[in-house]
Write a protein that holds these residues in place. Structure first.
Motif, PDB file in Angstrom:
ATOM      1  N   VAL A  13      68.032   3.565  19.566  1.00 20.01           N
ATOM      2  CA  VAL A  13      68.764   3.331  20.808  1.00 20.01           C
ATOM      3  C   VAL A  13      67.961   3.827  22.001  1.00 20.01           C
ATOM      4  O   VAL A  13      67.893   3.174  23.051  1.00 20.01           O
ATOM      5  N   ALA A  14      67.323   4.991  21.851  1.00 24.28           N
ATOM      6  CA  ALA A  14      66.526   5.541  22.950  1.00 24.28           C
ATOM      7  C   ALA A  14      65.403   4.597  23.350  1.00 24.28           C
ATOM      8  O   ALA A  14      65.165   4.348  24.542  1.00 24.28           O
ATOM      9  N   GLY A  15      64.696   4.041  22.360  1.00 22.06           N
ATOM     10  CA  GLY A  15      63.598   3.130  22.662  1.00 22.06           C
ATOM     11  C   GLY A  15      64.076   1.878  23.376  1.00 22.06           C
ATOM     12  O   GLY A  15      63.426   1.391  24.317  1.00 22.06           O
ATOM     13  N   LEU A  16      65.214   1.335  22.951  1.00 21.03           N
ATOM     14  CA  LEU A  16      65.728   0.124  23.590  1.00 21.03           C
ATOM     15  C   LEU A  16      66.197   0.397  25.018  1.00 21.03           C
ATOM     16  O   LEU A  16      66.002  -0.435  25.918  1.00 21.03           O
ATOM     17  N   VAL A  17      66.805   1.548  25.254  1.00 24.91           N
ATOM     18  CA  VAL A  17      67.222   1.910  26.612  1.00 24.91           C
ATOM     19  C   VAL A  17      66.003   2.062  27.515  1.00 24.91           C
ATOM     20  O   VAL A  17      65.992   1.594  28.668  1.00 24.91           O
ATOM     21  N   MET A  18      64.954   2.694  27.012  1.00 20.31           N
ATOM     22  CA  MET A  18      63.735   2.860  27.803  1.00 20.31           C
ATOM     23  C   MET A  18      63.084   1.514  28.094  1.00 20.31           C
ATOM     24  O   MET A  18      62.534   1.290  29.181  1.00 20.31           O
ATOM     25  N   ALA A  19      63.149   0.596  27.127  1.00 22.26           N
ATOM     26  CA  ALA A  19      62.605  -0.747  27.348  1.00 22.26           C
ATOM     27  C   ALA A  19      63.366  -1.463  28.464  1.00 22.26           C
ATOM     28  O   ALA A  19      62.769  -2.157  29.304  1.00 22.26           O
ATOM     29  N   ALA A  20      64.686  -1.299  28.502  1.00 26.27           N
ATOM     30  CA  ALA A  20      65.480  -1.918  29.563  1.00 26.27           C
ATOM     31  C   ALA A  20      65.109  -1.351  30.927  1.00 26.27           C
ATOM     32  O   ALA A  20      65.011  -2.084  31.923  1.00 26.27           O
ATOM     33  N   ALA A  21      64.869  -0.036  30.988  1.00 22.03           N
ATOM     34  CA  ALA A  21      64.520   0.596  32.255  1.00 22.03           C
ATOM     35  C   ALA A  21      63.177   0.105  32.780  1.00 22.03           C
ATOM     36  O   ALA A  21      63.042  -0.230  33.967  1.00 22.03           O
ATOM     37  N   THR A  22      62.170   0.053  31.916  1.00 18.91           N
ATOM     38  CA  THR A  22      60.851  -0.375  32.376  1.00 18.91           C
ATOM     39  C   THR A  22      60.818  -1.875  32.683  1.00 18.91           C
ATOM     40  O   THR A  22      60.048  -2.312  33.535  1.00 18.91           O
ATOM     41  N   THR A  23      61.684  -2.655  32.027  1.00 15.38           N
ATOM     42  CA  THR A  23      61.783  -4.077  32.368  1.00 15.38           C
ATOM     43  C   THR A  23      62.263  -4.248  33.807  1.00 15.38           C
ATOM     44  O   THR A  23      61.757  -5.097  34.561  1.00 15.38           O
ATOM     45  N   SER A  24      63.211  -3.441  34.233  1.00 16.69           N
ATOM     46  CA  SER A  24      63.709  -3.545  35.606  1.00 16.69           C
ATOM     47  C   SER A  24      62.623  -3.138  36.609  1.00 16.69           C
ATOM     48  O   SER A  24      62.512  -3.730  37.689  1.00 16.69           O
ATOM     49  N   LEU A  25      61.798  -2.137  36.253  1.00 14.79           N
ATOM     50  CA  LEU A  25      60.686  -1.787  37.134  1.00 14.79           C
ATOM     51  C   LEU A  25      59.667  -2.915  37.224  1.00 14.79           C
ATOM     52  O   LEU A  25      59.017  -3.094  38.259  1.00 14.79           O
TER      53      LEU A  25
ATOM     54  N   ALA B 193      54.902  -1.889  29.066  1.00 13.35           N
ATOM     55  CA  ALA B 193      55.599  -0.655  28.699  1.00 13.35           C
ATOM     56  C   ALA B 193      56.921  -0.956  27.996  1.00 13.35           C
ATOM     57  O   ALA B 193      57.278  -0.301  27.005  1.00 13.35           O
ATOM     58  N   ALA B 194      57.651  -1.947  28.472  1.00  8.67           N
ATOM     59  CA  ALA B 194      58.925  -2.317  27.847  1.00  8.67           C
ATOM     60  C   ALA B 194      58.723  -2.833  26.430  1.00  8.67           C
ATOM     61  O   ALA B 194      59.472  -2.485  25.511  1.00  8.67           O
ATOM     62  N   ALA B 195      57.705  -3.681  26.231  1.00 11.50           N
ATOM     63  CA  ALA B 195      57.446  -4.237  24.898  1.00 11.50           C
ATOM     64  C   ALA B 195      57.080  -3.136  23.901  1.00 11.50           C
ATOM     65  O   ALA B 195      57.507  -3.165  22.739  1.00 11.50           O
ATOM     66  N   LEU B 196      56.307  -2.166  24.333  1.00  9.94           N
ATOM     67  CA  LEU B 196      55.912  -1.073  23.440  1.00  9.94           C
ATOM     68  C   LEU B 196      57.120  -0.233  23.027  1.00  9.94           C
ATOM     69  O   LEU B 196      57.268   0.127  21.847  1.00  9.94           O
ATOM     70  N   ALA B 197      57.995   0.088  23.983  1.00 11.37           N
ATOM     71  CA  ALA B 197      59.176   0.893  23.659  1.00 11.37           C
ATOM     72  C   ALA B 197      60.092   0.154  22.688  1.00 11.37           C
ATOM     73  O   ALA B 197      60.627   0.752  21.740  1.00 11.37           O
ATOM     74  N   ALA B 198      60.276  -1.128  22.887  1.00  9.32           N
ATOM     75  CA  ALA B 198      61.137  -1.906  22.003  1.00  9.32           C
ATOM     76  C   ALA B 198      60.563  -1.986  20.594  1.00  9.32           C
ATOM     77  O   ALA B 198      61.298  -1.903  19.591  1.00  9.32           O
ATOM     78  N   THR B 199      59.254  -2.125  20.487  1.00  7.26           N
ATOM     79  CA  THR B 199      58.609  -2.172  19.169  1.00  7.26           C
ATOM     80  C   THR B 199      58.789  -0.856  18.428  1.00  7.26           C
ATOM     81  O   THR B 199      59.103  -0.827  17.230  1.00  7.26           O
ATOM     82  N   GLY B 200      58.596   0.256  19.125  1.00 11.77           N
ATOM     83  CA  GLY B 200      58.815   1.554  18.504  1.00 11.77           C
ATOM     84  C   GLY B 200      60.252   1.727  18.034  1.00 11.77           C
ATOM     85  O   GLY B 200      60.509   2.305  16.972  1.00 11.77           O
ATOM     86  N   ALA B 201      61.202   1.212  18.812  1.00 18.07           N
ATOM     87  CA  ALA B 201      62.612   1.320  18.442  1.00 18.07           C
ATOM     88  C   ALA B 201      62.912   0.608  17.131  1.00 18.07           C
ATOM     89  O   ALA B 201      63.711   1.077  16.316  1.00 18.07           O
ATOM     90  N   VAL B 202      62.257  -0.511  16.907  1.00 19.54           N
ATOM     91  CA  VAL B 202      62.488  -1.282  15.681  1.00 19.54           C
ATOM     92  C   VAL B 202      61.809  -0.628  14.483  1.00 19.54           C
ATOM     93  O   VAL B 202      62.390  -0.520  13.386  1.00 19.54           O
ATOM     94  N   LEU B 203      60.593  -0.144  14.673  1.00 23.57           N
ATOM     95  CA  LEU B 203      59.807   0.372  13.555  1.00 23.57           C
ATOM     96  C   LEU B 203      60.335   1.691  13.001  1.00 23.57           C
ATOM     97  O   LEU B 203      59.974   2.081  11.891  1.00 23.57           O
ATOM     98  N   VAL B 204      61.192   2.403  13.732  1.00 29.58           N
ATOM     99  CA  VAL B 204      61.723   3.661  13.196  1.00 29.58           C
ATOM    100  C   VAL B 204      62.491   3.429  11.905  1.00 29.58           C
ATOM    101  O   VAL B 204      62.603   4.318  11.055  1.00 29.58           O
ATOM    102  N   TYR B 205      63.008   2.212  11.704  1.00 33.67           N
ATOM    103  CA  TYR B 205      63.764   1.923  10.489  1.00 33.67           C
ATOM    104  C   TYR B 205      62.867   1.683   9.279  1.00 33.67           C
ATOM    105  O   TYR B 205      63.386   1.467   8.176  1.00 33.67           O
ATOM    106  N   LYS B 206      61.557   1.770   9.439  1.00 34.97           N
ATOM    107  CA  LYS B 206      60.669   1.758   8.292  1.00 34.97           C
ATOM    108  C   LYS B 206      60.676   3.103   7.566  1.00 34.97           C
ATOM    109  O   LYS B 206      60.224   3.204   6.429  1.00 34.97           O
TER     110      LYS B 206
END
Length: 414
Positions: free
Chosen positions: A304-316, A396-409
């Motif tokens: 959740v943290a990674g996806l929220v950060m991705a949303a923030a950097t997308t707006s920037l 920056a947004a793409a990197l945060a979103a990728t990290g958010a998904v990979l934690v489930y590995k």
């Protein structure tokens, strides 16, 4: 409190740590991050602007990147050395003292630097010294904190990182010039570290437990096999990607406000945004850590943290105006609060060996330090040749979103 001789250094801690100890290690970390972020967020940018003029972006990229490379190498080395240190004061505390002393001397050198070369030397020295301190303090967490408290302690240390950013930026802006800013950060580092040292809580290493030293084995120890320890590897990758996302946006924040947003005083703007980020982080950092401990779950919080950060950097990336920057940085703080508290607990949960906690957490810190090396390398061409600040924050947004998904590995931690 005197040095604790009763607990074997390899034992998994079972006794809860006191509120006093948590407060002392938190304040020590505030001092450490003040000494880091005062220069990174403001002082180094002002110095490169003074000495390099229109080439300030490239100059800052080189100085921050080389300094981060020093950090990448220094932290696991000092962590490994602290694992092996035999001292009446314990394994970690001597390195806290040495790192603090070296950090103060390096900040003084930066305060009197006459040109970019000395700035670069001073910042590399500061990174090496401060990471000796950081490696020792971070290793104290798995040494002393039981699993059921790691989320909340991680929350306080995440809080310390953000408060250190506010204090460092405030001292840099309000201390009366570049030299005054560096000296103020140095004084604050000493004051903040003293209460932790005064507790003298550390586990001494029995000389009989110290393995015979071998440079070959020492070097080999820094490789943690992803095949043998896959969860450690996936947790490392997750931390690396989310930290790289954050570093890409952070390294040019001063220039972003001046060149893209058109803020009348970028340095003061950085101070305001840092304060907003800290206030937002306060809303989640301790709560997330406590809930993670209570539910014994880590991955969902990091995702959740990674996806929220991705949303923030997308707006920037999409809107370069001051009101959006304020809201985006607040949202970024909410996500970072969750991430910094729970991610440290997750990393400690997947450490390969108790005897190598300092070294392995030093390897973990590469996932913090290497993004500082890569961020300027990626950011400079993105800003100058491949889409400007929109591209910068989009990556920056793409990197945060990728990290958010990979934690489930990660399979052994819920």
């Amino acid at each position: 409190m005197s040095t604790d001789h009763r607990v074997p250094h390899r034992a998994e801690p079972s006794q809860p740590v006191s509120h006093r100890w948590i407060a002392a290690i938190t304040v020590a970390n505030v001092g450490l991050f003040t000494a880091w972020f005062g220069p990174i967020l403001t002082l180094l940018g002002l110095q490169t602007q003074r000495f390099a003029g229109s080439d300030k972006e490239a100059a800052l990229a080189w100085i921050v990147g080389i300094g981060a490379l020093c950090s990448t190498v220094a932290t696991p080395i000092f962590g490994a050395l602290s694992d092996r240190t035999v001292s009446r004061y314990g394994r970690r505390l001597p390195w806290v003292v040495a790192g603090t002393t070296g950090g103060v001397l390096s900040l003084i050198l930066l305060a009197v630097a006459p040109g970019l070369i000395v700035v670069g030397i001073g910042w590399c020295a500061a990174q090496i010294a401060l990471n000796a301190n950081f490696a020792a303090i971070t290793a104290a967490v798995p040494d002393h904190v039981p699993r059921a408290q790691r989320g909340i302690v991680g929350g306080f240390l995440g809080l310390a990182q953000t408060v250190g950013g506010v204090v460092g930026t405030g001292l840099a802006v309000l201390a009366g010039g570049i030299a005054g800013g560096y000296l103020a950060c140095a004084v604050f580092l000493v004051i903040a570290t003293l209460p932790y040292l005064a507790m003298r809580r550390d586990h001494p290493l029995d000389p009989a437990e110290r393995e015979q030293f071998s440079w070959l084995e020492f070097g080999r120890g820094f490789w943690v096999s992803p095949r043998r320890h896959p969860d450690f590897a996936w947790a490392w990758v997750t931390r690396f990607l989310i930290n790289l996302s954050f570093a890409i946006g952070l390294v040019y924040l001063l220039f972003y406000l001046g060149d893209a947003v058109g803020h009348h005083s970028p340095a003061q703007g950085v101070l305001v945004l840092t304060a907003v980020n800290s206030a937002a982080l306060l809303a989640t950092v301790l709560v997330a850590g406590a809930i993670s401990d209570r539910t014994d779950r880590r991955r969902v919080f990091v995702c959740v943290a990674g996806l929220v950060m991705a949303a923030a950097t997308t707006s920037l990336a999409l809107w370069h105006v001051w009101p959006v920057a304020v809201v985006a940085v607040a949202v970024l703080g909410l996500g970072m609060g969750v991430f910094t508290s729970v991610d440290l607990a997750l990393m400690i949960d997947v450490l390969p060996a108790a005897a190598d906690r300092g070294k392995d957490l030093g390897v973990v810190n590469i996932a913090n330090a290497m993004p500082q090396v890569l961020a300027p390398v990626l950011a400079a061409p993105l800003v100058s040749s491949f889409g400007g600040y929109g591209a910068l924050y989009g990556v920056a947004a793409a990197l945060a979103a990728t990290g958010a998904v990979l934690v489930y590995k990660i399979s052994t931690v819920d």
